[in-house]
Scaffold this active site. Structure first.
Site, PDB file in Angstrom:
ATOM      1  CB  CYS A   1      -0.913   0.001   1.227  1.00 57.49           C
ATOM      2  SG  CYS A   1      -2.502  -0.830   0.969  1.00 57.49           S
TER       3      CYS A   1
ATOM      4  CG  ASN B   1      10.148  -9.684  -4.315  1.00 57.90           C
ATOM      5  OD1 ASN B   1      10.334  -9.641  -3.098  1.00 57.90           O
ATOM      6  ND2 ASN B   1       9.312 -10.532  -4.888  1.00 57.90           N
TER       7      ASN B   1
ATOM      8  CG  ASN C   1       1.362 -16.360  -8.432  1.00 59.87           C
ATOM      9  OD1 ASN C   1       1.168 -16.919  -9.498  1.00 59.87           O
ATOM     10  ND2 ASN C   1       2.547 -16.341  -7.834  1.00 59.87           N
TER      11      ASN C   1
ATOM     12  CD  GLU D   1      -3.089 -34.199 -12.466  1.00 64.52           C
ATOM     13  OE1 GLU D   1      -3.136 -34.393 -11.241  1.00 64.52           O
ATOM     14  OE2 GLU D   1      -4.033 -33.770 -13.140  1.00 64.52           O
TER      15      GLU D   1
ATOM     16  CE  LYS E   1      -6.289 -31.431 -12.090  1.00 65.06           C
ATOM     17  NZ  LYS E   1      -6.540 -32.862 -12.094  1.00 65.06           N
TER      18      LYS E   1
ATOM     19  CG  HIS F   1       0.961  -8.059  -5.819  1.00 67.44           C
ATOM     20  ND1 HIS F   1       0.075  -8.588  -4.917  1.00 67.44           N
ATOM     21  CD2 HIS F   1       2.057  -8.867  -5.783  1.00 67.44           C
ATOM     22  CE1 HIS F   1       0.600  -9.661  -4.348  1.00 67.44           C
ATOM     23  NE2 HIS F   1       1.803  -9.860  -4.863  1.00 67.44           N
TER      24      HIS F   1
ATOM     25  CG  HIS G   1       0.119 -17.744 -25.362  1.00 71.97           C
ATOM     26  ND1 HIS G   1       1.411 -18.206 -25.466  1.00 71.97           N
ATOM     27  CD2 HIS G   1      -0.486 -18.528 -24.438  1.00 71.97           C
ATOM     28  CE1 HIS G   1       1.573 -19.239 -24.644  1.00 71.97           C
ATOM     29  NE2 HIS G   1       0.443 -19.455 -24.001  1.00 71.97           N
TER      30      HIS G   1
ATOM     31  CB  ALA H   1      10.195  -6.291   5.615  1.00 68.03           C
TER      32      ALA H   1
ATOM     33  CG  HIS I   1      -1.933  -3.950  -2.598  1.00 67.02           C
ATOM     34  ND1 HIS I   1      -2.242  -2.872  -1.806  1.00 67.02           N
ATOM     35  CD2 HIS I   1      -1.763  -3.460  -3.852  1.00 67.02           C
ATOM     36  CE1 HIS I   1      -2.248  -1.774  -2.541  1.00 67.02           C
ATOM     37  NE2 HIS I   1      -1.953  -2.103  -3.800  1.00 67.02           N
TER      38      HIS I   1
END
Ligand SMILES: [Zn+2]
Length: 346
Positions: A54, A76, A153, A318, A312, A166, A298, A60, A164
């Site tokens: 924010c 990051n 993600n 898998e 899933k 992102h 794509h 940190a 948040h």
């Protein structure tokens, strides 16, 4: 196509990843006693003083975020890669080691903690796509960077630590395993098919056009791939062979922004919640390899939900086989998403 059935016990070839996918629509009817995923009903605050993404919050590492509005990018604080990685190499064929060099960036879509890409207005949305393009171009130009992957993600269901709105960028000094597979597949396709583009061939295929398109405009098509690996996987594919955001003109970027948001809203309506998702921008690698010319951009969505409450998991078969079992027939997924009236999103 005579080879199609109702989606029971069929293997389908994913040409971009060069692997088989199992389509098993009948497995979706199994009695379910597994994990149930409920939508969060507590509304998020517009600003969270404990959220390190924010505006004005001190992160940190002691750095205070500026009082930004709109899309905003920064390094990051806990990167998986670093250009300062020690130059340790080991050429032992059984114990190979190389430094993990690169840049990890965080991209906030909005200053508002309670926003999602679905809730942005058109100007904010275009700001996000412009940021994607600027970051891709800038990182691609850094010496030694071979691949720039922009992704989001979204949702606690896939382990997101901060809600948040992102995304992230991993710019690596190597070409990722997936990008290497995709590049090789596209180059081989071109070699064997008079220089044609694999993705453009898949998009223009009669079956794709008849049964797998969700929507399209002048510049992009939203489709479910014939060999979708995830229930309700979808791709946004340009209607021409274009390798990256850097090569797109303004009208194309605007179209991509609109269709991207429409697809995010479609997932919210499909799953009746702020839908968790993984979205990935597959831009051309940046290592000047001769096969990069065959790469077509794509954008892929890999939703973790198979219905509003069922997640899933990529479990035993898998994990071991790397042949994913999709419980929803791709043509049925496309039809279901095509029928959603995106204008009802609110
Ligand atoms: Zn926040």
């Amino acid at each position: 196509m005579s080879t199609l059935n109702d989606g029971a016990w069929q293997r389908r070839w994913q040409p971009l990843l060069q692997q088989w996918v199992l389509i098993s629509a009948r497995s979706a009817a199994r009695p379910w006693s597994g994990a149930v995923s409920k939508a969060t009903t507590t509304p998020a605050p517009e600003h969270d003083p404990y959220c390190y993404l924010c505006p004005r919050v001190t992160r940190a590492n002691g750095v205070q975020n500026p009082n930004y509005s709109g899309a905003f990018a920064f390094d990051n604080d806990f990167p998986s890669l670093s250009m300062q990685a020690p130059d340790t190499h080991n050429t032992d064929p059984l114990l190979g080691v190389a430094p993990a060099k690169g840049y990890c960036r965080v991209l906030c879509w909005s200053e508002r903690h309670d926003a999602t890409l679905a809730s942005l207005d058109p100007a904010e949305l275009k700001g996000v796509v412009q940021l994607w393009r600027d970051e891709y171009a800038r990182l691609a130009a850094q010496p030694g960077i071979g691949n720039v992957l922009i992704f989001e993600n979204k949702g606690t269901e896939i382990g997101v630590s901060n809600l948040h709105p992102h995304g992230q960028i991993y710019a690596t000094d190597f070409v990722t395993d997936t990008a290497t597979r995709m590049r090789s597949a596209q180059a081989n396709w071109a070699l064997e098919n008079a220089g044609s583009s694999l993705l453009q061939s898949l998009l223009s295929h009669k079956h794709t056009q008849a049964a797998c398109i969700i929507e399209k405009d002048e510049y992009f098509s939203v489709m479910v791939p014939f060999a979708a690996r995830f229930a309700y996987e979808s791709w946004i594919v340009p209607n021409r062979h274009v390798s990256s955001l850097s090569e797109m003109h303004k009208a194309e970027l605007d179209s991509l922004a609109i269709l991207y948001q429409r697809q995010v809203r479609r997932y919210d309506l499909l799953f009746n919640r702020v839908a968790p998702n993984v979205s990935l921008l597959h831009n051309v690698p940046t290592d000047n390899h001769q096969d990069n010319v065959h790469w077509c951009f794509h954008l892929a969505f890999h939703p973790p939900l198979r219905d509003p409450e069922k997640l899933k998991y990529l479990a035993g078969f898998e994990s071991a086989a790397n042949n994913i079992v999709n419980p929803v027939r791709p043509e049925d997924a496309a039809a279901r998403m095509r029928e959603i009236d995106v204008s009802t999103w609110c």
